[in-house]
Motif scaffolding. Sequence first.
Motif, PDB file in Angstrom:
ATOM      1  N   ILE A 139      -3.208  -5.420  35.914  1.00  0.00           N
ATOM      2  CA  ILE A 139      -2.333  -5.386  37.087  1.00  0.00           C
ATOM      3  C   ILE A 139      -3.133  -5.033  38.340  1.00  0.00           C
ATOM      4  N   ARG A 195      -3.431  -7.295  41.709  1.00  0.00           N
ATOM      5  CA  ARG A 195      -2.977  -6.703  42.969  1.00  0.00           C
ATOM      6  C   ARG A 195      -4.094  -6.735  44.017  1.00  0.00           C
ATOM      7  N   GLN A 223      -0.335  -0.582  46.056  1.00  0.00           N
ATOM      8  CA  GLN A 223       0.661  -0.254  45.031  1.00  0.00           C
ATOM      9  C   GLN A 223       2.044  -0.171  45.663  1.00  0.00           C
ATOM     10  N   ARG A 272       6.421   2.878  42.354  1.00  0.00           N
ATOM     11  CA  ARG A 272       4.992   2.936  42.631  1.00  0.00           C
ATOM     12  C   ARG A 272       4.252   3.839  41.660  1.00  0.00           C
ATOM     13  N   ILE A 326       3.606   1.940  38.529  1.00  0.00           N
ATOM     14  CA  ILE A 326       2.508   0.982  38.683  1.00  0.00           C
ATOM     15  C   ILE A 326       1.172   1.698  38.526  1.00  0.00           C
ATOM     16  N   GLU A 354      -1.656   0.904  35.688  1.00  0.00           N
ATOM     17  CA  GLU A 354      -3.029   0.554  36.059  1.00  0.00           C
ATOM     18  C   GLU A 354      -4.051   1.512  35.457  1.00  0.00           C
ATOM     19  N   ILE A 359       6.703  -7.865  37.731  1.00  0.00           N
ATOM     20  CA  ILE A 359       5.337  -7.865  38.259  1.00  0.00           C
ATOM     21  C   ILE A 359       4.718  -9.255  38.114  1.00  0.00           C
TER      22      ILE A 359
END
Length: 75
Positions: A9, A13, A20, A31, A34, A38, A52
């Motif tokens: 991810i 990104r 994020q 957030r 996320i 990660e 996502i």
Amino acid sequence: MYTVGRCLIRDWRQKLDMTQEELAHISGVNRSNISKYENDYSKPELKNLKNIAAVFNCHIEDLYEWKKSRRTQSR
């Protein structure tokens, strides 16, 4: 047979030069979650993976590395 490897991810990104916070806002995923995904502190729920992946316009499978595993023989 394959096993799931590292979460990608962050790579996706960063390719899009996205924070994020931006990913969280667009995907509807918190957030802090996320960040946990990660950093491999937790695994995402399927609905979060779908959201996502939709942001990145990719398949869920593309969000992870896949490693070919050796099959073990049972006797």
